[in-house]
Design a protein around this motif. Sequence first.
Motif, PDB file in Angstrom:
ATOM      1  N   LYS A 192       0.839  -1.204   0.000  1.00  0.00           N
ATOM      2  CA  LYS A 192       0.000   0.000   0.000  1.00  0.00           C
ATOM      3  C   LYS A 192       0.873   1.254   0.000  1.00  0.00           C
ATOM      4  O   LYS A 192       0.635   2.186  -0.771  1.00  0.00           O
ATOM      5  N   GLU A 193       1.877   1.284   0.858  1.00  0.00           N
ATOM      6  CA  GLU A 193       2.774   2.443   0.940  1.00  0.00           C
ATOM      7  C   GLU A 193       3.536   2.652  -0.368  1.00  0.00           C
ATOM      8  O   GLU A 193       3.736   3.787  -0.807  1.00  0.00           O
ATOM      9  N   LEU A 194       3.952   1.558  -0.997  1.00  0.00           N
ATOM     10  CA  LEU A 194       4.689   1.654  -2.259  1.00  0.00           C
ATOM     11  C   LEU A 194       3.811   2.231  -3.374  1.00  0.00           C
ATOM     12  O   LEU A 194       4.229   3.146  -4.084  1.00  0.00           O
ATOM     13  N   ILE A 195       2.588   1.732  -3.503  1.00  0.00           N
ATOM     14  CA  ILE A 195       1.673   2.230  -4.545  1.00  0.00           C
ATOM     15  C   ILE A 195       1.298   3.678  -4.254  1.00  0.00           C
ATOM     16  O   ILE A 195       1.327   4.526  -5.154  1.00  0.00           O
ATOM     17  N   ALA A 196       0.964   3.982  -3.007  1.00  0.00           N
ATOM     18  CA  ALA A 196       0.612   5.356  -2.637  1.00  0.00           C
ATOM     19  C   ALA A 196       1.786   6.294  -2.915  1.00  0.00           C
ATOM     20  O   ALA A 196       1.596   7.397  -3.452  1.00  0.00           O
ATOM     21  N   GLY A 197       2.980   5.866  -2.592  1.00  0.00           N
ATOM     22  CA  GLY A 197       4.166   6.689  -2.864  1.00  0.00           C
ATOM     23  C   GLY A 197       4.357   6.947  -4.343  1.00  0.00           C
ATOM     24  O   GLY A 197       4.725   8.061  -4.758  1.00  0.00           O
ATOM     25  N   ALA A 198       4.082   5.937  -5.174  1.00  0.00           N
ATOM     26  CA  ALA A 198       4.209   6.098  -6.627  1.00  0.00           C
ATOM     27  C   ALA A 198       3.195   7.118  -7.139  1.00  0.00           C
ATOM     28  O   ALA A 198       3.539   8.004  -7.935  1.00  0.00           O
ATOM     29  N   LEU A 199       1.952   7.033  -6.682  1.00  0.00           N
ATOM     30  CA  LEU A 199       0.916   7.981  -7.117  1.00  0.00           C
ATOM     31  C   LEU A 199       1.189   9.382  -6.572  1.00  0.00           C
ATOM     32  O   LEU A 199       0.920  10.383  -7.249  1.00  0.00           O
ATOM     33  N   ASP A 200       1.768   9.450  -5.374  1.00  0.00           N
ATOM     34  CA  ASP A 200       2.104  10.744  -4.776  1.00  0.00           C
ATOM     35  C   ASP A 200       3.213  11.458  -5.540  1.00  0.00           C
ATOM     36  O   ASP A 200       3.298  12.694  -5.498  1.00  0.00           O
ATOM     37  N   LEU A 201       4.065  10.709  -6.236  1.00  0.00           N
ATOM     38  CA  LEU A 201       5.132  11.347  -7.015  1.00  0.00           C
ATOM     39  C   LEU A 201       4.563  12.341  -8.032  1.00  0.00           C
ATOM     40  O   LEU A 201       5.197  13.338  -8.357  1.00  0.00           O
ATOM     41  N   LYS A 202       3.367  12.051  -8.540  1.00  0.00           N
ATOM     42  CA  LYS A 202       2.700  12.941  -9.510  1.00  0.00           C
ATOM     43  C   LYS A 202       1.656  13.837  -8.842  1.00  0.00           C
ATOM     44  O   LYS A 202       0.967  14.589  -9.511  1.00  0.00           O
ATOM     45  N   ARG A 203       1.530  13.713  -7.513  1.00  0.00           N
ATOM     46  CA  ARG A 203       0.556  14.489  -6.741  1.00  0.00           C
ATOM     47  C   ARG A 203      -0.875  14.290  -7.241  1.00  0.00           C
ATOM     48  O   ARG A 203      -1.679  15.215  -7.288  1.00  0.00           O
ATOM     49  N   TRP A 204      -1.170  13.065  -7.655  1.00  0.00           N
ATOM     50  CA  TRP A 204      -2.503  12.740  -8.132  1.00  0.00           C
ATOM     51  C   TRP A 204      -3.446  12.509  -6.966  1.00  0.00           C
ATOM     52  O   TRP A 204      -3.037  12.001  -5.924  1.00  0.00           O
ATOM     53  N   ASP A 205      -4.706  12.864  -7.169  1.00  0.00           N
ATOM     54  CA  ASP A 205      -5.740  12.532  -6.193  1.00  0.00           C
ATOM     55  C   ASP A 205      -6.143  11.084  -6.410  1.00  0.00           C
ATOM     56  O   ASP A 205      -6.333  10.650  -7.550  1.00  0.00           O
ATOM     57  N   TYR A 206      -6.281  10.358  -5.356  1.00  0.00           N
ATOM     58  CA  TYR A 206      -6.697   8.961  -5.445  1.00  0.00           C
ATOM     59  C   TYR A 206      -7.353   8.574  -4.128  1.00  0.00           C
ATOM     60  O   TYR A 206      -7.224   9.259  -3.113  1.00  0.00           O
ATOM     61  N   SER A 207      -8.056   7.487  -4.176  1.00  0.00           N
ATOM     62  CA  SER A 207      -8.612   6.921  -2.951  1.00  0.00           C
ATOM     63  C   SER A 207      -8.124   5.484  -2.856  1.00  0.00           C
ATOM     64  O   SER A 207      -7.788   4.866  -3.871  1.00  0.00           O
ATOM     65  N   SER A 208      -8.075   4.976  -1.646  1.00  0.00           N
ATOM     66  CA  SER A 208      -7.696   3.572  -1.464  1.00  0.00           C
ATOM     67  C   SER A 208      -8.664   2.935  -0.484  1.00  0.00           C
ATOM     68  O   SER A 208      -9.223   3.605   0.387  1.00  0.00           O
ATOM     69  N   LYS A 209      -8.867   1.648  -0.685  1.00  0.00           N
ATOM     70  CA  LYS A 209      -9.815   0.931   0.161  1.00  0.00           C
ATOM     71  C   LYS A 209      -9.304  -0.488   0.392  1.00  0.00           C
ATOM     72  O   LYS A 209      -8.961  -1.187  -0.563  1.00  0.00           O
ATOM     73  N   LEU A 210      -9.289  -0.881   1.636  1.00  0.00           N
ATOM     74  CA  LEU A 210      -8.935  -2.249   1.985  1.00  0.00           C
ATOM     75  C   LEU A 210     -10.171  -3.105   1.741  1.00  0.00           C
ATOM     76  O   LEU A 210     -11.210  -2.914   2.368  1.00  0.00           O
ATOM     77  N   ILE A 211     -10.084  -4.024   0.780  1.00  0.00           N
ATOM     78  CA  ILE A 211     -11.224  -4.856   0.417  1.00  0.00           C
ATOM     79  C   ILE A 211     -11.417  -5.965   1.449  1.00  0.00           C
ATOM     80  O   ILE A 211     -12.506  -6.255   1.882  1.00  0.00           O
ATOM     81  N   ASN A 212     -10.358  -6.588   1.815  1.00  0.00           N
ATOM     82  CA  ASN A 212     -10.334  -7.592   2.879  1.00  0.00           C
ATOM     83  C   ASN A 212      -8.891  -7.631   3.371  1.00  0.00           C
ATOM     84  O   ASN A 212      -8.107  -6.767   3.010  1.00  0.00           O
ATOM     85  N   GLN A 213      -8.546  -8.565   4.146  1.00  0.00           N
ATOM     86  CA  GLN A 213      -7.180  -8.620   4.666  1.00  0.00           C
ATOM     87  C   GLN A 213      -6.169  -9.048   3.608  1.00  0.00           C
ATOM     88  O   GLN A 213      -4.974  -9.127   3.886  1.00  0.00           O
ATOM     89  N   LYS A 214      -6.645  -9.310   2.389  1.00  0.00           N
ATOM     90  CA  LYS A 214      -5.766  -9.822   1.342  1.00  0.00           C
ATOM     91  C   LYS A 214      -5.636  -8.904   0.133  1.00  0.00           C
ATOM     92  O   LYS A 214      -4.848  -9.173  -0.755  1.00  0.00           O
ATOM     93  N   GLN A 215      -6.408  -7.801   0.068  1.00  0.00           N
ATOM     94  CA  GLN A 215      -6.373  -6.964  -1.127  1.00  0.00           C
ATOM     95  C   GLN A 215      -6.715  -5.513  -0.791  1.00  0.00           C
ATOM     96  O   GLN A 215      -7.583  -5.239   0.027  1.00  0.00           O
ATOM     97  N   ILE A 216      -6.010  -4.608  -1.471  1.00  0.00           N
ATOM     98  CA  ILE A 216      -6.300  -3.180  -1.372  1.00  0.00           C
ATOM     99  C   ILE A 216      -6.477  -2.636  -2.783  1.00  0.00           C
ATOM    100  O   ILE A 216      -5.807  -3.076  -3.718  1.00  0.00           O
ATOM    101  N   ILE A 217      -7.405  -1.697  -2.932  1.00  0.00           N
ATOM    102  CA  ILE A 217      -7.732  -1.114  -4.228  1.00  0.00           C
ATOM    103  C   ILE A 217      -7.459   0.388  -4.181  1.00  0.00           C
ATOM    104  O   ILE A 217      -7.846   1.064  -3.225  1.00  0.00           O
ATOM    105  N   PHE A 218      -6.823   0.909  -5.220  1.00  0.00           N
ATOM    106  CA  PHE A 218      -6.621   2.347  -5.402  1.00  0.00           C
ATOM    107  C   PHE A 218      -7.441   2.778  -6.610  1.00  0.00           C
ATOM    108  O   PHE A 218      -7.446   2.087  -7.641  1.00  0.00           O
ATOM    109  N   ASN A 219      -8.124   3.920  -6.507  1.00  0.00           N
ATOM    110  CA  ASN A 219      -8.880   4.486  -7.627  1.00  0.00           C
ATOM    111  C   ASN A 219      -8.356   5.875  -7.942  1.00  0.00           C
ATOM    112  O   ASN A 219      -8.143   6.674  -7.024  1.00  0.00           O
ATOM    113  N   CYS A 220      -8.173   6.150  -9.237  1.00  0.00           N
ATOM    114  CA  CYS A 220      -7.749   7.465  -9.715  1.00  0.00           C
ATOM    115  C   CYS A 220      -8.614   7.817 -10.919  1.00  0.00           C
ATOM    116  O   CYS A 220      -9.071   6.930 -11.637  1.00  0.00           O
ATOM    117  N   HIS A 221      -8.784   9.106 -11.169  1.00  0.00           N
ATOM    118  CA  HIS A 221      -9.566   9.556 -12.318  1.00  0.00           C
ATOM    119  C   HIS A 221      -8.799  10.657 -13.036  1.00  0.00           C
ATOM    120  O   HIS A 221      -8.227  11.538 -12.398  1.00  0.00           O
TER     121      HIS A 221
END
Length: 161
Positions: free
Chosen positions: A7-36
Amino acid sequence: MLLEQYKELIAGALDLKRWDYSSKLINQKQIIFNCHFFINKKRERLNCLVAVEDNGVCEMYAKLPFKCPGEKIKELCYVIAECNRHNRFTQFQVNTANGEIHNYYSFEIIDTMSEEYILDKFLLVKVIDEEDDDYRKIQNICKVKLKDKIENIVNKAKNSF
């Protein structure tokens, strides 16, 4: 690596471009990031999704801003196969049930991957350009002209009587 580290790695990658995104823990095995993003002069919206599983599998999707009409799915599948033949990493996919079209990429995250590396992979999926030949081919098949829509409505009305 743990899911929280992914999660931190993906968030850090999206933050490099200062993009707005949301993230949601689906269960203990998966997290989803959404960007538009808006991709053209018409301000068509490109919805992107990054899904990361606790085993490090990362899937990236960019949903094209149009769908394929059911009667054109077979033709589109042929064109997508031709387009994907020369794509090294990403691939176009169509959901034959609802006509949604995605640009897709999947890979396994390893410890040595940086935020910049993840961002580069995301850009392979996200960068969809109207001037791109593949995009235009897909878009041209999926366009339904007003004349065709009217003909469809008239034919349906005739067949219902």
